[in-house]
Every structure is written in C-alpha cells, then in structure tokens.
Scaffold this active site. Structure first.
Site, PDB file in Angstrom:
ATOM      1  N   ASP A 103     -26.518  -9.192  -6.211  1.00 33.14           N
ATOM      2  CA  ASP A 103     -27.601  -8.403  -5.634  1.00 33.14           C
ATOM      3  C   ASP A 103     -27.143  -6.968  -5.373  1.00 33.14           C
ATOM      4  O   ASP A 103     -26.896  -6.572  -4.245  1.00 33.14           O
ATOM      5  CB  ASP A 103     -28.087  -9.080  -4.345  1.00 33.14           C
ATOM      6  CG  ASP A 103     -29.460  -8.570  -3.940  1.00 33.14           C
ATOM      7  OD1 ASP A 103     -30.082  -7.842  -4.738  1.00 33.14           O
ATOM      8  OD2 ASP A 103     -29.901  -8.895  -2.829  1.00 33.14           O
ATOM      9  N   TYR A 152     -21.284  -7.019 -17.306  1.00 31.89           N
ATOM     10  CA  TYR A 152     -21.827  -8.223 -17.943  1.00 31.89           C
ATOM     11  C   TYR A 152     -22.504  -7.991 -19.288  1.00 31.89           C
ATOM     12  O   TYR A 152     -23.081  -8.894 -19.854  1.00 31.89           O
ATOM     13  CB  TYR A 152     -22.743  -9.011 -17.001  1.00 31.89           C
ATOM     14  CG  TYR A 152     -23.831  -8.213 -16.290  1.00 31.89           C
ATOM     15  CD1 TYR A 152     -24.857  -7.614 -16.998  1.00 31.89           C
ATOM     16  CD2 TYR A 152     -23.814  -8.106 -14.901  1.00 31.89           C
ATOM     17  CE1 TYR A 152     -25.848  -6.903 -16.339  1.00 31.89           C
ATOM     18  CE2 TYR A 152     -24.803  -7.400 -14.236  1.00 31.89           C
ATOM     19  CZ  TYR A 152     -25.811  -6.794 -14.962  1.00 31.89           C
ATOM     20  OH  TYR A 152     -26.784  -6.101 -14.304  1.00 31.89           O
ATOM     21  N   GLU A 206     -24.436 -17.117 -14.994  1.00 30.59           N
ATOM     22  CA  GLU A 206     -23.704 -16.140 -14.173  1.00 30.59           C
ATOM     23  C   GLU A 206     -24.369 -16.031 -12.814  1.00 30.59           C
ATOM     24  O   GLU A 206     -25.545 -16.332 -12.682  1.00 30.59           O
ATOM     25  CB  GLU A 206     -23.782 -14.752 -14.822  1.00 30.59           C
ATOM     26  CG  GLU A 206     -23.010 -14.626 -16.102  1.00 30.59           C
ATOM     27  CD  GLU A 206     -23.432 -13.355 -16.848  1.00 30.59           C
ATOM     28  OE1 GLU A 206     -23.653 -12.313 -16.213  1.00 30.59           O
ATOM     29  OE2 GLU A 206     -23.559 -13.438 -18.061  1.00 30.59           O
ATOM     30  N   LYS A 253     -28.384 -17.062 -19.604  1.00 32.96           N
ATOM     31  CA  LYS A 253     -28.589 -16.265 -20.821  1.00 32.96           C
ATOM     32  C   LYS A 253     -28.293 -17.113 -22.053  1.00 32.96           C
ATOM     33  O   LYS A 253     -27.331 -17.886 -22.044  1.00 32.96           O
ATOM     34  CB  LYS A 253     -27.631 -15.066 -20.834  1.00 32.96           C
ATOM     35  CG  LYS A 253     -27.829 -14.122 -19.676  1.00 32.96           C
ATOM     36  CD  LYS A 253     -26.781 -13.024 -19.641  1.00 32.96           C
ATOM     37  CE  LYS A 253     -26.997 -12.168 -18.404  1.00 32.96           C
ATOM     38  NZ  LYS A 253     -25.898 -11.220 -18.166  1.00 32.96           N
ATOM     39  N   GLU A 288     -23.203  -4.564 -12.710  1.00 31.99           N
ATOM     40  CA  GLU A 288     -23.793  -4.450 -11.380  1.00 31.99           C
ATOM     41  C   GLU A 288     -22.839  -3.741 -10.429  1.00 31.99           C
ATOM     42  O   GLU A 288     -21.668  -4.098 -10.329  1.00 31.99           O
ATOM     43  CB  GLU A 288     -24.098  -5.862 -10.875  1.00 31.99           C
ATOM     44  CG  GLU A 288     -25.153  -5.934  -9.828  1.00 31.99           C
ATOM     45  CD  GLU A 288     -26.579  -5.785 -10.375  1.00 31.99           C
ATOM     46  OE1 GLU A 288     -26.744  -5.564 -11.587  1.00 31.99           O
ATOM     47  OE2 GLU A 288     -27.516  -5.871  -9.566  1.00 31.99           O
ATOM     48  N   CYS A 322     -60.995   0.196   4.605  1.00 36.86           N
ATOM     49  CA  CYS A 322     -61.581   1.365   5.248  1.00 36.86           C
ATOM     50  C   CYS A 322     -62.380   2.089   4.168  1.00 36.86           C
ATOM     51  O   CYS A 322     -61.861   2.344   3.087  1.00 36.86           O
ATOM     52  CB  CYS A 322     -60.469   2.278   5.774  1.00 36.86           C
ATOM     53  SG  CYS A 322     -61.050   3.932   6.149  1.00 36.86           S
ATOM     54  N   ASP A 352       0.834  -1.206   0.000  1.00 35.49           N
ATOM     55  CA  ASP A 352       0.000   0.000   0.000  1.00 35.49           C
ATOM     56  C   ASP A 352       0.866   1.252   0.000  1.00 35.49           C
ATOM     57  O   ASP A 352       0.584   2.238  -0.685  1.00 35.49           O
ATOM     58  CB  ASP A 352      -0.919   0.027   1.223  1.00 35.49           C
ATOM     59  CG  ASP A 352      -2.016  -1.020   1.096  1.00 35.49           C
ATOM     60  OD1 ASP A 352      -2.024  -1.743   0.078  1.00 35.49           O
ATOM     61  OD2 ASP A 352      -2.844  -1.119   2.028  1.00 35.49           O
ATOM     62  N   ALA A 353       1.947   1.201   0.788  1.00 37.61           N
ATOM     63  CA  ALA A 353       2.822   2.373   0.907  1.00 37.61           C
ATOM     64  C   ALA A 353       3.480   2.696  -0.429  1.00 37.61           C
ATOM     65  O   ALA A 353       3.543   3.863  -0.834  1.00 37.61           O
ATOM     66  CB  ALA A 353       3.878   2.132   1.973  1.00 37.61           C
ATOM     67  N   LYS A 365     -34.141 -17.898  -9.035  1.00 36.60           N
ATOM     68  CA  LYS A 365     -33.970 -17.324  -7.704  1.00 36.60           C
ATOM     69  C   LYS A 365     -33.856 -18.441  -6.679  1.00 36.60           C
ATOM     70  O   LYS A 365     -34.667 -19.366  -6.679  1.00 36.60           O
ATOM     71  CB  LYS A 365     -35.178 -16.433  -7.361  1.00 36.60           C
ATOM     72  CG  LYS A 365     -35.311 -15.224  -8.263  1.00 36.60           C
ATOM     73  CD  LYS A 365     -34.330 -14.136  -7.919  1.00 36.60           C
ATOM     74  CE  LYS A 365     -34.858 -13.092  -7.043  1.00 36.60           C
ATOM     75  NZ  LYS A 365     -35.589 -12.008  -7.279  1.00 36.60           N
ATOM     76  N   LYS A 373     -26.232 -14.108  -9.998  1.00 36.80           N
ATOM     77  CA  LYS A 373     -27.107 -12.933  -9.993  1.00 36.80           C
ATOM     78  C   LYS A 373     -26.712 -12.069  -8.794  1.00 36.80           C
ATOM     79  O   LYS A 373     -27.094 -12.337  -7.666  1.00 36.80           O
ATOM     80  CB  LYS A 373     -28.572 -13.341  -9.913  1.00 36.80           C
ATOM     81  CG  LYS A 373     -29.506 -12.168 -10.082  1.00 36.80           C
ATOM     82  CD  LYS A 373     -30.914 -12.644 -10.340  1.00 36.80           C
ATOM     83  CE  LYS A 373     -31.852 -11.515 -10.682  1.00 36.80           C
ATOM     84  NZ  LYS A 373     -31.846 -10.406  -9.737  1.00 36.80           N
ATOM     85  N   LEU A 396     -35.245  -8.875 -15.393  1.00 33.45           N
ATOM     86  CA  LEU A 396     -35.298 -10.283 -15.786  1.00 33.45           C
ATOM     87  C   LEU A 396     -36.548 -10.929 -15.213  1.00 33.45           C
ATOM     88  O   LEU A 396     -37.002 -10.572 -14.130  1.00 33.45           O
ATOM     89  CB  LEU A 396     -34.082 -11.024 -15.216  1.00 33.45           C
ATOM     90  CG  LEU A 396     -32.719 -10.643 -15.768  1.00 33.45           C
ATOM     91  CD1 LEU A 396     -31.624 -11.254 -14.920  1.00 33.45           C
ATOM     92  CD2 LEU A 396     -32.595 -11.106 -17.203  1.00 33.45           C
ATOM     93  N   CYS A 398     -59.774   9.074   4.206  1.00 30.74           N
ATOM     94  CA  CYS A 398     -58.878   8.504   5.218  1.00 30.74           C
ATOM     95  C   CYS A 398     -57.441   8.972   4.965  1.00 30.74           C
ATOM     96  O   CYS A 398     -56.920   8.818   3.862  1.00 30.74           O
ATOM     97  CB  CYS A 398     -58.947   6.987   5.161  1.00 30.74           C
ATOM     98  SG  CYS A 398     -57.749   6.201   6.246  1.00 30.74           S
ATOM     99  N   CYS A 408     -61.265   1.892  11.336  1.00 33.57           N
ATOM    100  CA  CYS A 408     -59.929   2.090  10.784  1.00 33.57           C
ATOM    101  C   CYS A 408     -58.998   2.657  11.856  1.00 33.57           C
ATOM    102  O   CYS A 408     -59.334   3.652  12.506  1.00 33.57           O
ATOM    103  CB  CYS A 408     -60.011   3.044   9.598  1.00 33.57           C
ATOM    104  SG  CYS A 408     -58.413   3.599   9.007  1.00 33.57           S
ATOM    105  N   CYS A 439     -58.220   6.525  10.815  1.00 39.41           N
ATOM    106  CA  CYS A 439     -59.197   7.614  10.771  1.00 39.41           C
ATOM    107  C   CYS A 439     -60.479   7.304  11.526  1.00 39.41           C
ATOM    108  O   CYS A 439     -61.343   8.169  11.660  1.00 39.41           O
ATOM    109  CB  CYS A 439     -59.536   7.949   9.330  1.00 39.41           C
ATOM    110  SG  CYS A 439     -60.541   6.670   8.563  1.00 39.41           S
ATOM    111  N   ARG A 448     -29.967   2.894 -13.476  1.00 36.36           N
ATOM    112  CA  ARG A 448     -31.039   2.341 -14.293  1.00 36.36           C
ATOM    113  C   ARG A 448     -32.240   3.284 -14.344  1.00 36.36           C
ATOM    114  O   ARG A 448     -32.902   3.389 -15.358  1.00 36.36           O
ATOM    115  CB  ARG A 448     -31.454   0.992 -13.717  1.00 36.36           C
ATOM    116  CG  ARG A 448     -32.610   0.380 -14.426  1.00 36.36           C
ATOM    117  CD  ARG A 448     -32.817  -1.055 -13.984  1.00 36.36           C
ATOM    118  NE  ARG A 448     -33.867  -1.636 -14.769  1.00 36.36           N
ATOM    119  CZ  ARG A 448     -35.171  -1.516 -14.516  1.00 36.36           C
ATOM    120  NH1 ARG A 448     -35.545  -0.851 -13.456  1.00 36.36           N
ATOM    121  NH2 ARG A 448     -36.068  -2.060 -15.277  1.00 36.36           N
TER     122      ARG A 448
END
Ligand code: IVH
Length: 676
Positions: A120, A233, A116, A297, A181, A434, A36-37, A321, A118, A86, A439, A416, A419, A139
């Site tokens: 999130d 992608y 691939e 795909k 993504e 209601c 890093d240095a 999913k 998915k 999708l 309301c 309700c 209200c 998007r």
C-alpha cells in the site's frame, strides 16, 4: 596529470562500489556486514576524495543521494506506456470468475500465476540508461508522471547504478525501466507523524500519503531524511515487458540489486493462489509495512499480451482485497455535507478511533435510505469499516450492555446548511439535493473537481486553497481561476511568493490541456473522463458539442438518452454558456483532433488470437478500430473475423466450429489498409 586523474578515478570507483555493496546489504537485504560507524567512515572517505576532485563526482555516486538543490516544481514526463491500475476482487467467487475469464479468453486451462503482496504505497517508474538511474517518475494520471528524480535518488533501496556485468549476468538490458512501489514502513510513519504533531504540523492520514507527500517534496534533503523504501515488480524495455515470465522478472530484479518482495509465490493453479491469500490474511499485521491485499498475475508474458487490457487495468492481473478493517465507536453527531452536484450526504462525526494505522473520526452514511436501513441514531455505537482508499463507512449499529442505544434521530434539513437554499428529494431518488444553482458548496466542489489531477491538473489547488478562494469570493466560477493574479494569491493564508508562482504556472500550463479535459472539467452530470474523450473525439470542438442535438449526441460511443439529455440541459442554461465563453476567452483549448474513423469496417467484429509478427495486440486493435471495426475478446456467432497469429489455440477451433472466417495478419492488414 592524466594518469594521476586516472588513478583517482579508479580509487573513487572502487570506493563507490564498496559502498554500494554495503548499501545493498543494509537497505535491500537487511544483512549489514559493517557497523554504522564503519559504514560512515567509508562514506566520509569518499566525500573527502570527491571534495578534492569535484570534477570527478558522478550523479550515481552514493554521496549524491543526500539532497541536491531545491527544485522549482516538477517537470511532467510522458510514460513509456500507461501506468495502469488493477481491478479488484473481494471474494473467492469473484476470483474464480476472473480465472474463468482468463481461461475463456486465452483458451487454456493450464495457467500459472504469480502471487505478490499488494503493497500500500505509490507506484513509481525508474528509468535506467547504461545501467544508471536517469529518471524517476510518479504515476501521475497514468499517462504522464512527474519527474521526481532528485528525490528518488535519496531512497536507499533504489540502486543508482548497476554494472554492465551484473545486468548481463541477470539477462537484463542496459537501458530499461523498473516499475514498483514506493512506501513508508509503518514504524517510521508513526514516529514521524508523532513528531509532526508535536511541532503543530498536520499529521498524515496513513503511510501511503506520507510516502507520496515525501517523494513530492520540493526539497530533496527533506526526502533524504525520511526512510522510504522501494520494491520493484515490473521490468520494461521501451514500454514493453522484457522477460517471457513474470516470475523471472522479479528474480532478475532481485539479482541486480532491487528490493523485491520475498513473500511471493509461483502458483500452478487457483487453489495455490487461494492458499497464499489465506496465508497472508492473518499475517499482514506482522509485516513492517501496510498491504491491502494480494496481486495475482498471469505468469507468461505471451498470455498476458493475449489477454490484454480493459480501459484502465490489465485483464491478466487482479487484486484480491482483504476485508476492510473495522472498529466500534460512538456517533457524536450526524451532519450533512453538500457536494458538487448539490447532494447532501449525511456524515457521522465519530469519537476518533484507530483503524489499521489511521485515526477515523468521520464516516459516511450515504443518504436517508441508508440511515433508515441501519436504524442509526445520534449517540449510537456503531461498527465502522475502512477499506484501503475508501471513505470509512458505518456498517451496523452495535447494542449491548456496554453500548447503549442513542436516542436522537437525524432529519435531513429543509434548507441547505451552506446557502439556505431549498433542499428537495426527487421522487424515486435516494438523495436530497440543494436546488440553488449558485450554492457556494457546489461552487467549491466544482472548482475542486476542475482543478484536480486527471482533470485540469492544477497542482497545489487542493482543499485548503480552493476553500479560501471560494469563501472570499475570489473565485465565483471556474473561469475566475484564470483571472487570479499573484497579488490575489499572496493575500491568502500559507501562501508565499514561491507557492503563489507555482500555482500560477500550473494554471497557465492547464490551458494547454486537450479539449476532453475541459469538457470533463465542466462537471456536466454523467459526463466522466471516458465520455468526455469520446465527445471530444467525435465533435472535434467545443462549439460543435455545445450546439449538438440529443440525437446527434447519441451517435457518440457510449452516449445514451440519459447522458445526451444531461449535456443538452447543461448547455441550454445561459449561465453555463457564458461560463464556456469565459473559458474560451481565457485561452483554454477548445479545438481537438477530430478523429476520422474509417467506416468500411463499421459493424464488423474482430477477435485477435495468437502472436502477431508485426504488431502488438494493442496496435492491431487500434488499426481495426481506426478503420471503424470493433475488437472483442471472445469468439461467438457474432464474430466476423478471427485474426490468427502463430500458435493460435482453441479460439481458432471455436471459430471454425462456428463458421467464423479465420484470417492471418496479412489479410488483416489488407482489410484495414484498404479502407482506412
Ligand atoms: S502491478 C499493470 N504489483 O496497486 C500492473 N501493483 O491497485 C499494475 N501495487 O498502481 C501494477 N503492490 O501502485 C502491482 N505487487 C504489486 C503491487 C501493485 C502494490 C499497487 C500499484 C498499482 C495499484 C493498483
């Protein structure tokens, strides 16, 4: 002098290239060569040299990642082609059904798929010109996104520039668009959220929201301080897919320096796809970021084009999913919540429990039928599940020696809770509502709906602001939004001069949105986004729509008796007519473009197959539809014409078999041209 400048320029470019190389090793490949240095030293050297020659600083210099000037809101920019979402599947059967459709529509069985993860996160489009990053767009509503370039520049795995040679070697053009993504790794999410809580700030619900909130920060240095990651992608040129195969696309993106997901696979058939899905199901917890499934795909672009799109998603891709993740927890109480339509939803207030990186403390019980089906009581222990974006729900009651049953039954109130109006359950319906049209709960929800993205798009008018406005009686109907002044807004909590001005600008900008948005924004029951579009297109103005009879309404695409009745009912109510008048006076868009569809091809059904020379699938479809025709995906006896481009396959055979007229591109042009 000129040569001296040239020397410095050269020196700067060498230094920048060196830094870019090390950034790529560190942020994309995760294989740093420098400590890093050492890296910091290189960066300092560049900063110093640039400080001495400010005129030679370029926007793609690595020093420019770290926060430019704060921005005044975000400019909205139209996407080169819509950013779609999708369709989802949840079982092997559904996935197989999708495969069958791919076979049917393409007329082929030998289809290769790319699998691939998915991710999130949130999708983000990056535009490059001459190899340099010029724009980053969220998007947004899919058609128009927000320009978040300054923030995107701070994301270390996004290349700011790519040399011509590198692009050439990878077979890529100089001007292109990458879609991918943007996400926040789980580790960073947890750490930052803990810090926020310590400072008394609201925690983000999940890494996706955190990433989305971060890239939309108005202060780029804040974005720069948070570790976001980007995986590419898609590669487009002028809105169209560039390579012939999706697999090659990802390889090319990787070659030129984008981070791509190494966990991908080219599958020769559905068995291999299924293997991949199962492989990752058990391993997803081991990844440093959240995934909610697998994307499958179709590999070949030509096939993708042939398969085309449904309203919002491609037919050539599908998401699988993973099952929702769940936990067992206790119901402390059940409290009804009143929505925009007046519906009372029983919500379980839970003992907070972590599920997949999020703390869940509420879950929906939908309605009384569901409560009875589950047999759930206050005090019960229950299984709660959360799938991706969906509101967590109670799936079953748990009962064993550690989890004793609760005793208190839940009853829907007769009044309700917001209200005090009457609550009724109409015969044959599951929901309690209601009935008070005024309301305040309905008001709050309808204002939220009106302001939300995809409707009137009033950024900043979310939950917190709307609640204050409706609670204080400053907004009694959606037209009141257009009467708000800066002084009004400044009285509210957490509202400074700049945010107030932003909200006012957003409100002003919403007046320019097209008629269909206003129609959708009215919140007429059963009138969704698509129906609103058809209505605007058919009637061309709010007045025509308001005065249409049920019969006239049913002439509109996809409008049946139920929707027509609901629209008439809405406009019969004098209060609603008055509201519409107020919106008109406020200057919203009340006229649209009445689209004159040709009529001569009305009732004619077309199917497109093979590659056309002069048009994309979408263009050809539009031409036919504009002339009044319909385009369908598969050949049947009802098909009138099959338009066959080059290398048309089995569909042509099928058409011949069924005696369907096969025409070429030219003949299609004539049909369309003659009548449009
Ligand atoms: S392809 C038209 N690939 O999932 C193609 N999307 O539910 C659409 N996503 O909006 C995108 N990982 O934000 C694609 N490997 C991946 C993805 C992916 C995550 C997101 C993306 C999209 C959403 C749709």
């Amino acid at each position: 002098m000129a040569t001296a400048t040239k020397d410095v320029e050269k020196q700067l470019e060498t230094l920048r290239d060196e830094i870019r190389y090390h950034e790529h090793r560190y942020y994309v490949l995760d294989q740093p060569e420098l400590s890093d240095a050492e890296f910091d030293r290189l960066m300092d050297k560049l900063k110093k040299l640039e400080a001495e020659h400010p005129e030679l600083v370029t926007p793609d210099s690595p020093t420019q990642r770290v926060g430019g000037k704060p921005r005044e809101g975000f400019v909205k920019v139209r996407h080169s082609s819509p950013m779609l979402s999708l369709d989802n599947t949840y079982s092997e059967d559904e996935l197989r059904a999708w495969e069958r459709r791919v076979h049917e529509l393409s007329g082929r069985k030998d289809v290769e798929y790319v699998c691939e993860l998915k991710l999130d996160g949130m999708s983000l489009a990056l535009h490059y010109e001459d190899g340099r990053l010029v724009r980053g767009l969220t998007r947004g509503d899919g058609t128009t996104g927000e320009d978040v370039t300054a923030n995107v520049r701070t994301v270390r795995s996004v290349p700011l520039s790519i040399s011509k040679e590198t692009l050439k070697k990878a077979g890529m053009p100089l001007d292109f668009e990458v879609r991918g993504e943007l996400l926040m790794p789980i580790g960073a999410f947890k750490k930052l959220n803990a810090e926020r809580e310590k400072q008394g700030l609201a925690a983000f619900a999940n890494p996706r929201n955190f990433a989305a909130g971060t890239v939309r920060q108005l202060e780029p240095s804040v974005t720069a301080s948070r570790p976001l990651d980007y995986f590419g992608y898609m590669l487009l040129q002028k809105g169209r897919t560039y390579f012939d195969r999706h697999w090659d696309t990802i390889d090319a993106l990787e070659k030129v320096g984008f981070k791509t997901n190494i966990n991908r696979k080219l599958a020769a058939n559905m068995e291999e796809v299924w293997d991949f899905i199962q492989h990752w199901e058990g391993r997803r917890e081991s990844l440093p970021y959240e995934i909610d499934g697998i994307v499958v795909k179709v590999d070949r672009t030509s096939l993708q084009e042939e398969l085309g799109y449904t309203g919002k998603a491609p037919r050539w891709a599908i998401a699988y999913k993973y099952a929702a993740r769940g936990a067992v927890t206790k119901i402390n109480d059940i409290i009804p919540q009143v929505g925009r339509t007046g519906k009372l939803t029983p919500v379980a207030h839970l003992e907070p429990v972590p599920i997949g990186g999020t703390t869940v403390s509420r879950a929906t019980l939908h309605n009384m039928d569901e409560i009875e089906r589950l047999g759930v009581k206050i005090g019960d222990w229950v299984q709660v599940e959360r799938g991706g974006d969906v509101i967590p729900k109670v799936v079953s009651v748990v009962e064993d020696k550690d989890h004793p049953r609760g005793h208190k039954s839940f009853q829907m109130p007769e009044r309700c809770p917001v209200c005090g109006g009457h609550v009724v359950r109409t015969e044959g319906e599951a929901d309690h509502r209601c009935v008070n049209t005024n309301c305040p709960a309905k008001l709050r929800e309808s204002v939220l709906h009106f302001a939300t993205r995809g409707v009137m798009n009033i950024e900043g008018m979310g939950d917190a602001l709307v609640s204050q406005l409706t609670d204080r009686g400053m907004v009694k109907n959606v037209a009141d939004i257009y009467r708000l002044t800066k002084d009004d807004l400044l009285q509210l909590e957490r509202m400074g001069e700049r945010s107030a001005q932003n909200v006012l600008d957003e409100i002003e900008a919403s007046k320019k949105l097209p008629l269909e948005r206003v129609i959708y924004g009215l919140g007429i029951r059963f009138v969704g986004e698509r129906t609103a579009e058809f209505l605007a297109e058919h009637f061309g103005s709010m007045d025509n729509l308001m005065n249409a009879s049920e019969e006239e309404l049913q002439e509109v695409n996809e409008v049946g008796p139920r929707i027509a009745a609901s629209i008439v009912e809405f406009f019969q109510e004098p209060r609603n007519r008055d509201l519409v008048k107020q919106l008109r006076d406020a200057g919203l868009t009340f006229a649209g473009k009445k689209k004159r569809r040709g009529m001569k091809l009305a009732g004619k059904t077309f199917v497109l197959t093979g590659t056309l020379n002069n048009y994309t699938r979408e263009q050809a479809k539009k031409m036919i539809e504009d002339a009044g025709g319909r385009v369908s995906g598969s050949v049947s006896k009802k098909t009138d014409y099959l338009v066959a481009g080059s290398d048309a396959g089995s569909k042509r055979d099928k058409a011949k078999e069924l005696g369907v007229k096969v025409i070429d591109e030219k003949e299609m042009e004539e049909l369309v041209g003659a009548y449009s």
